[in-house]
Every structure is written in structure tokens, then in C-alpha cells.
Design a protein around this motif. Structure first.
Motif, PDB file in Angstrom:
ATOM      1  N   LEU A   1     -45.682  24.644 -46.421  1.00 13.78           N
ATOM      2  CA  LEU A   1     -44.888  24.415 -45.210  1.00 13.78           C
ATOM      3  C   LEU A   1     -44.241  23.032 -45.221  1.00 13.78           C
ATOM      4  O   LEU A   1     -43.049  22.876 -44.916  1.00 13.78           O
ATOM      5  CB  LEU A   1     -45.759  24.566 -43.967  1.00 13.78           C
ATOM      6  N   ALA A   2     -45.023  22.016 -45.562  1.00 15.09           N
ATOM      7  CA  ALA A   2     -44.506  20.647 -45.573  1.00 15.09           C
ATOM      8  C   ALA A   2     -43.468  20.465 -46.678  1.00 15.09           C
ATOM      9  O   ALA A   2     -42.475  19.741 -46.497  1.00 15.09           O
ATOM     10  CB  ALA A   2     -45.646  19.649 -45.742  1.00 15.09           C
ATOM     11  N   ALA A   3     -43.693  21.110 -47.820  1.00 19.16           N
ATOM     12  CA  ALA A   3     -42.720  21.028 -48.915  1.00 19.16           C
ATOM     13  C   ALA A   3     -41.391  21.637 -48.490  1.00 19.16           C
ATOM     14  O   ALA A   3     -40.315  21.093 -48.774  1.00 19.16           O
ATOM     15  CB  ALA A   3     -43.257  21.728 -50.160  1.00 19.16           C
ATOM     16  N   GLU A   4     -41.464  22.763 -47.804  1.00 16.76           N
ATOM     17  CA  GLU A   4     -40.244  23.409 -47.327  1.00 16.76           C
ATOM     18  C   GLU A   4     -39.527  22.546 -46.295  1.00 16.76           C
ATOM     19  O   GLU A   4     -38.299  22.532 -46.225  1.00 16.76           O
ATOM     20  CB  GLU A   4     -40.578  24.776 -46.716  1.00 16.76           C
ATOM     21  N   ALA A   5     -40.301  21.800 -45.497  1.00 22.07           N
ATOM     22  CA  ALA A   5     -39.715  20.958 -44.449  1.00 22.07           C
ATOM     23  C   ALA A   5     -38.871  19.824 -45.031  1.00 22.07           C
ATOM     24  O   ALA A   5     -37.832  19.461 -44.478  1.00 22.07           O
ATOM     25  CB  ALA A   5     -40.804  20.392 -43.551  1.00 22.07           C
ATOM     26  N   ILE A   6     -39.308  19.251 -46.150  1.00 20.06           N
ATOM     27  CA  ILE A   6     -38.551  18.131 -46.736  1.00 20.06           C
ATOM     28  C   ILE A   6     -37.529  18.608 -47.759  1.00 20.06           C
ATOM     29  O   ILE A   6     -36.644  17.839 -48.157  1.00 20.06           O
ATOM     30  CB  ILE A   6     -39.489  17.092 -47.389  1.00 20.06           C
TER      31      ILE A   6
ATOM     32  N   GLY B   1     -53.895  18.609 -46.036  1.00 18.69           N
ATOM     33  CA  GLY B   1     -53.279  18.888 -47.327  1.00 18.69           C
ATOM     34  C   GLY B   1     -51.874  18.342 -47.464  1.00 18.69           C
ATOM     35  O   GLY B   1     -51.380  18.163 -48.586  1.00 18.69           O
ATOM     36  N   ILE B   2     -51.223  18.033 -46.337  1.00 23.81           N
ATOM     37  CA  ILE B   2     -49.830  17.595 -46.455  1.00 23.81           C
ATOM     38  C   ILE B   2     -49.709  16.201 -47.051  1.00 23.81           C
ATOM     39  O   ILE B   2     -48.621  15.818 -47.482  1.00 23.81           O
ATOM     40  CB  ILE B   2     -49.097  17.651 -45.096  1.00 23.81           C
ATOM     41  N   CYS B   3     -50.803  15.444 -47.099  1.00 29.63           N
ATOM     42  CA  CYS B   3     -50.740  14.141 -47.759  1.00 29.63           C
ATOM     43  C   CYS B   3     -50.436  14.285 -49.245  1.00 29.63           C
ATOM     44  O   CYS B   3     -49.930  13.352 -49.876  1.00 29.63           O
ATOM     45  CB  CYS B   3     -52.044  13.376 -47.563  1.00 29.63           C
ATOM     46  N   GLN B   4     -50.734  15.453 -49.794  1.00 28.98           N
ATOM     47  CA  GLN B   4     -50.368  15.679 -51.189  1.00 28.98           C
ATOM     48  C   GLN B   4     -48.848  15.773 -51.322  1.00 28.98           C
ATOM     49  O   GLN B   4     -48.279  15.333 -52.323  1.00 28.98           O
ATOM     50  CB  GLN B   4     -51.024  16.953 -51.732  1.00 28.98           C
ATOM     51  N   VAL B   5     -48.198  16.307 -50.296  1.00 31.51           N
ATOM     52  CA  VAL B   5     -46.735  16.392 -50.310  1.00 31.51           C
ATOM     53  C   VAL B   5     -46.129  14.997 -50.208  1.00 31.51           C
ATOM     54  O   VAL B   5     -45.229  14.627 -50.968  1.00 31.51           O
ATOM     55  CB  VAL B   5     -46.232  17.277 -49.154  1.00 31.51           C
TER      56      VAL B   5
END
Length: 286
Positions: free
Chosen positions: A153-158, A202-206
Motif C-alpha cells: 500500500l505504501a509503495a503504491e502511494a509513493i 512495515g511501512i518503514c521498510q518503504v
């Protein structure tokens, strides 16, 4: 297209044909009684109540506005063209409204509109997707479905974010608050050196993958914070922790051209690549 029609007892008023749309759906009609509400009756209806008119135009603008959509690059590399938005031409509307208000003839007025252009169009994407400036990849366990989903989700956001020269990128601003309404799930996070569970884990990995991808000569890291303990997906000192109402990851584009962020999380691999045009070079942005 959302259309609005002002029906007034002032006929034969000339309206430019390009402002008229033949569709009659979603129209708004004003009769004589409604028109009279915009007069200042203490002055024998000779003047318009500007406060009421401003409130009316504010409401119309909200109803008529449709946001433009930026062009973007699909997963297969195909560029999806931008879509134009629309808004009310407020200045022209007020001129026409005043003309009708003081005119003793019958007439109709459709609200004049203006096109709203997106910030990123096909031409710009074609130009700034030519040259890869840097990239970085990390890996995650797909067996942890909640954490994996948050990363996706976070990858798609950026993904497809364009940062113009001199602009700053804020991870929290682009990704937004991580909530269950947006689909984020509870997954492990590090809080004060201890493992816990929270929404969006997990979004800290992004953000950490992004940090390593943009660690370039033409990028100024404005804000970055390390975790309180080491993380397994990047080497020590190469992480960038983020949280809503807390640490953010912010950088500034010091290139003379816009940069494009391409991000994707698939099959246990999180990858971020930074692109720009062939003429991109470092400069000291202000």
C-alpha cells in the motif's frame, strides 16, 4: 461534466455558445424570488448583497469543481495520459450575474467554466522517465501477510510521485495517515526499542528503501530518523523510520529537472528507482 443552469426572468441576454452545453442534467435554476434574495432591500433592491453572492459562488465552485488527474506510468511501463479537471470561471460568472441582475429582460445563464490542468502530463513523464539516477531494493517475508500488504500500500502511494526542482518530498504527506479505512493492517513495529503491533507496521521498510534510492548528489536529505534498534532489511545506519504524528522522511530535489519516483513491492521485493531527464544535473536550489 456537472452542469448548472441559472434560470432568470431576464431574457435575450447573450451567452457565448462555447459556454453552453446541450446536456440538461444536474442543472440549477433560480427563479425571480431567489434572485431577489441577493438584493440589499434597504436600498430599494438597487444593490447586490455581496456577502450573499460570495457565499453562493463559493457553494457553486465546490459543486462544479472536478480535480485533474496526473498522468502516470503503469506497471507495464505504459504511460496513462492525464485527465483535465474543471472549475467555475468565477470572474466571468460574477460579471454575467450582475448584468442579469440589473437587466430587465428575460434570459438564461449557464455557469461559465475553466479547465484545470494537472501538474504532471504525458509529455513531462516521457521526458523525466529517460534516465535512472539511482535505485535500491530490499526484501520482506511474504508469509507475514499483514506487513506485506502494508508495504504494498505504501509503495503504491509513493509510486509515480514527481518532485519538481526545489520542491521537498514528505513521506507522511504523500502516504497520508495510515488507517484501517485505507486498508492498512496491524503488523509489528519498533516502539522505543521494543517490538509491538500497530496499524501500518512495515511501512518503514518503504521509507528506508526510498532513502537509500534518493541518497544522491542532487538530493538533499532534510529530515531522517533512525530506528531505536537495528532493522533486518537495510545495513546499520541506512534506515529511515516514519510514523504519523511522529518522525517523517523529507528530502529536497536539487536537480535542475523534476525527478520521478517509481516504487513497487511484489514477490517479497521492495524496489524504488529514481528517474529524470537526460539533461538532469545538480544545482544548488533555494
Amino acid at each position: 461534466m456537472l452542469l448548472f443552469m441559472l434560470s432568470m426572468l431576464f431574457s435575450n441576454f447573450p451567452v457565448a455558445t462555447e459556454m453552453i452545453n446541450p446536456e440538461e442534467e444536474n442543472s440549477i435554476a433560480l427563479d425571480r424570488i431567489e434572485i431577489n434574495q441577493y438584493a440589499l432591500f434597504h436600498f430599494d433592491s438597487l444593490y447586490i448583497d455581496q456577502n450573499k453572492l460570495d457565499f453562493f459562488m463559493d457553494d457553486l465552485e465546490k459543486k462544479m469543481y472536478s480535480a485533474p488527474i496526473n498522468a502516470k506510468i503503469a506497471d507495464n511501463g505504459e504511460i496513462i495520459s492525464e485527465k483535465l479537471g474543471e472549475t467555475m470561471d468565477r470572474s466571468l460568472f460574477e460579471i454575467q450575474f450582475r448584468t442579469l441582475f440589473y437587466n430587465n429582460k428575460d434570459g438564461k445563464l449557464r455557469i461559465p467554466t475553466l479547465l484545470v490542468y494537472p501538474k504532471v502530463d504525458r509529455g513531462l513523464l516521457e521526458e523525466i522517465s529517460q534516465r535512472e539516477l539511482g535505485s535500491y531494493a530490499t526484501f520482506f517475508r511474504q508469509s507475514n501477510k499483514e506487513r506485506s500488504y502494508n508495504i504494498e500500500l505504501a509503495a503504491e502511494a509513493i509510486n509515480n510521485t514527481v518532485v519538481f526542482p526545489g520542491e521537498t518530498f514528505s513521506f507522511n504527506k504523500i502516504v497520508g495517515e495510515r488507517t484501517t479505512d485505507k486498508g492498512y493492517k496491524r503488523a509489528p513495529v519498533i516502539v522505543k526499542g521494543e517490538l509491538a503491533e500497530d496499524i501500518g507496521g512495515g511501512i518503514c521498510q518503504v521509507s528506508s528503501t526510498l532513502f537509500n534510492a534518493v541518497d544522491l548528489h542532487g538530493i538533499q536529505i532534510v529530515e531522517r530518523y533512525a530506528h531505536s534498534r537495528s532493522v533486518p532489511y537495510v545495513p546499520p545506519g541506512r534506515d529511515a523510520t516514519v510514523s504519523w504524528w511522529g518522525p517523517d522522511f523529507v528530502f529536497k530535489n536539487l536537480y535542475n529537472e523534476a525527478i520521478l519516483i517509481r516504487a513497487r513491492a511484489v514477490n517479497g521485493k521492495m524496489i524504488v528507482a529514481i528517474y529524470s531527464s537526460d539533461t538532469a544535473e545538480y544545482f544548488k536550489g533555494e
